[in-house]
Design an enzyme around this catalytic site. Structure first.
Site, mmCIF file in Angstrom:
data_model
loop_
_atom_site.group_PDB
_atom_site.id
_atom_site.type_symbol
_atom_site.label_atom_id
_atom_site.label_comp_id
_atom_site.label_asym_id
_atom_site.label_seq_id
_atom_site.Cartn_x
_atom_site.Cartn_y
_atom_site.Cartn_z
ATOM 1 N N TYR A 110 0.851 -1.185 0.000
ATOM 2 C CA TYR A 110 0.000 0.000 0.000
ATOM 3 C C TYR A 110 0.886 1.233 0.000
ATOM 4 O O TYR A 110 1.846 1.314 0.777
ATOM 5 C CB TYR A 110 -0.893 -0.001 1.243
ATOM 6 C CG TYR A 110 -1.795 1.217 1.361
ATOM 7 C CD1 TYR A 110 -2.811 1.448 0.435
ATOM 8 C CD2 TYR A 110 -1.639 2.125 2.407
ATOM 9 C CE1 TYR A 110 -3.645 2.559 0.555
ATOM 10 C CE2 TYR A 110 -2.474 3.233 2.528
ATOM 11 C CZ TYR A 110 -3.474 3.444 1.596
ATOM 12 O OH TYR A 110 -4.292 4.536 1.724
ATOM 13 N N ASP A 151 9.257 2.783 0.343
ATOM 14 C CA ASP A 151 8.168 3.458 1.043
ATOM 15 C C ASP A 151 8.259 3.049 2.511
ATOM 16 O O ASP A 151 7.838 1.962 2.902
ATOM 17 C CB ASP A 151 6.818 3.069 0.432
ATOM 18 C CG ASP A 151 5.662 3.795 1.114
ATOM 19 O OD1 ASP A 151 5.897 4.484 2.129
ATOM 20 O OD2 ASP A 151 4.523 3.668 0.621
ATOM 21 N N LYS A 158 3.697 8.890 9.279
ATOM 22 C CA LYS A 158 3.398 8.288 10.574
ATOM 23 C C LYS A 158 4.317 8.793 11.701
ATOM 24 O O LYS A 158 4.078 9.874 12.221
ATOM 25 C CB LYS A 158 3.372 6.765 10.444
ATOM 26 C CG LYS A 158 2.270 6.357 9.427
ATOM 27 C CD LYS A 158 1.840 4.928 9.393
ATOM 28 C CE LYS A 158 0.592 4.779 8.522
ATOM 29 N NZ LYS A 158 0.730 4.025 7.310
HETATM 30 C C1 LIG Z 1 0.127 4.566 5.904
HETATM 31 C C2 LIG Z 1 0.918 4.362 4.666
HETATM 32 C C3 LIG Z 1 0.833 5.249 3.574
HETATM 33 C C4 LIG Z 1 -0.164 6.365 3.528
HETATM 34 O O1 LIG Z 1 0.052 7.325 4.520
HETATM 35 P P1 LIG Z 1 -1.156 8.293 4.954
HETATM 36 O O2 LIG Z 1 -0.533 9.219 5.945
HETATM 37 O O3 LIG Z 1 -2.223 7.411 5.511
HETATM 38 O O4 LIG Z 1 -1.596 8.993 3.718
HETATM 39 C C5 LIG Z 1 1.686 5.055 2.507
HETATM 40 N N1 LIG Z 1 2.566 4.043 2.486
HETATM 41 C C6 LIG Z 1 2.672 3.169 3.504
HETATM 42 C C7 LIG Z 1 3.699 2.103 3.448
HETATM 43 C C8 LIG Z 1 1.844 3.288 4.614
HETATM 44 O O5 LIG Z 1 1.932 2.397 5.601
#
Ligand SMILES: *Cc1c(COP(=O)(O)O)cnc(C)c1O
Length: 429
Positions: A145, A240, A268
């Site tokens: 994701y 990511d 995060k």
């Molecule tokens: C949570 C997450 C996102 C998206 O971040 P948001 O702050 O919710 O937009 C993108 N990549 C990874 C790996 C994530 O865990």
């Protein structure tokens, strides 16, 4: 309208004015039985709902709260910043301080740009990768994701490379037909794709420890192959690290794996509970972003001082000696306890863990790809989730989601949780 009420009365009001009752879909408990709880306060690892029930929280706002909720130093830093003005829209000292602290932990990057979410970080990183390379194709993996930017909302292929069809309404196919989707843990598919299309690939993006469809820990050789093939074909490798950054170790996954990506995306933890994302790379790549370069990216609230202050306080505390060793010990204790609870009660389960990230899957072995996850077992997770709510333990409301250990969880909290899980499993037999 009244300001007080129960879980049920707030939820009823929420469903009237918010689509699905929520501002982000997984919160709506669609993959677990029962209605969502409505929370009103949190401190440390404890979460209190509108009925006045308290829970040990293992979801922790989906990862940012590595110090636990309402950490006193983060709170003090944010309040101090707030008193000096919530948003400047102009250069300010705290964004410099956070960038310095961030880059000190990530010596493989020279510069960072702050945005307001992980989604925005990925969206911007992809634009920059395309602008830098002059190519269009982005390779992503099934089950990873990367936020909800249009081009990343692409459905899983059936084990073969596919150019993506959008998996969300409202996304024109034109927005995803430059997104290629490959299976994790499949060296041959990766090689075949690059030998055919490698010269068109702007970037390959991967979660180094994929943690958004369970926790799909990859073989190091597979990740190395991602590095080697992108290098060979002149494409960028993007890690990511929105979940893993400052979570799986003091600098995230890249140094732990011994693989240096060309770009990284973060979120995060770096906001300490406030909306922050970031992307980072070497200067030669970052030079292509506006105002220095031709790739445009901006944000009214980007680098806002309150969020920067919270992030800075969080990074400072996670940088103290022994911080990650403590999380590792707690994670190991939780994992051992959960595995024993399952074994003692005849429940087939595996607890997959990387530091303070954990995932309970009701299968005999840890899967390494999305296809290897047995979706039919998610119903067992749903039962466990509800039974644990009754026992004062709050897990992420979906079996596809990972759990998070924080510095605020004590051995006592771990043992209480393990006892509640054992009691739940026992009640099933
Ligand atoms: C949570 C997450 C996102 C998206 O971040 P948001 O702050 O919710 O937009 C993108 N990549 C990874 C790996 C994530 O865990």
């Amino acid at each position: 309208m009244s300001n007080s009420g129960s879980n049920a009365s707030w939820w009823e009001r929420a469903e009237k004015v918010l689509p699905g009752g929520v501002n982000s879909p997984v919160r709506a408990f669609k993959s677990v039985p029962g209605d969502p709880l409505v929370f009103n306060k949190a401190a440390g690892c404890h979460f209190t709902d509108e009925d006045g029930n308290q829970y040990i929280d293992w979801c922790l706002s989906w990862g940012p709260m590595i110090l636990g909720h309402a950490d006193c130093d983060v709170e003090a830093a944010a309040i101090e910043a707030l008193r000096e003005g919530a948003s400047f829209g102009a250069p300010s000292r705290r964004e410099v301080l956070l960038a310095e602290a961030f880059l000190e932990r990530l010596p493989h990057f020279d510069q960072a740009r702050f945005v307001s979410s992980g989604t925005e970080a990925v969206m911007s990183a992809i634009r920059l990768a395309r602008g830098f390379t002059g190519r269009d194709v982005i390779v992503k993996f099934v089950g990873c994701y990367h936020g909800h930017t249009d081009s990343m909302l692409v459905e899983a292929g059936s084990g073969l490379a596919t150019f993506g069809a959008p998996s969300s309404g409202g996304v024109p196919t034109g927005f995803t037909d430059s997104t290629a989707v490959l299976p994790l843990d499949d060296d041959e598919a990766l090689e075949a794709f690059f030998s055919e299309h490698g010269d068109k690939v702007a970037a390959l993006i991967i979660e180094p420890f994929p943690a958004n469809a369970g926790l799909l820990i990859q073989r190091p050789q597979f990740l190395q192959k991602c590095r080697d093939l992108t290098t060979k074909h002149g494409a960028l490798l993007i890690f990511d690290e929105v979940i893993t950054g400052f979570r799986v170790g003091p600098s995230g996954a890249a140094p732990l794996l011994g693989i240096t990506p060309d770009m990284g995306t973060y979120g995060k933890i770096i906001g300490g509970g406030f909306p922050v994302g970031a992307y980072a790379a070497r200067r030669q790549i970052m030079d292509h972003i506006s105002p220095n370069g031709q790739v445009y990216q901006a944000g009214t609230l980007s680098g806002n001082p309150v969020a920067m202050a919270a992030g800075l306080a969080t990074l400072e505390k996670t940088g103290r000696p022994g911080f990650y060793a403590d999380l590792e010990r707690k994670g190991a204790r939780l994992q051992a306890g959960l595995e024993k609870a399952a074994a003692d009660n005849g429940v087939t389960a595996t607890v997959v863990r990387q530091g303070s990230l954990f995932w309970t899957v009701f299968q005999p072995e840890a899967p390494r790809s999305f296809a290897a996850i047995d979706g039919s077992k998610m119903e067992i997770y749903g039962r466990m989730h509800r039974d644990l709510i009754d026992r004062g333990v709050y897990l992420a409301p979906s079996g596809w989601e990972v759990g998070f250990v924080s510095a605020a969880h004590t051995e006592d909290d771990i043992d209480t949780t393990v006892a509640a899980v054992a009691d739940t499993f026992k009640s099933w037999s």
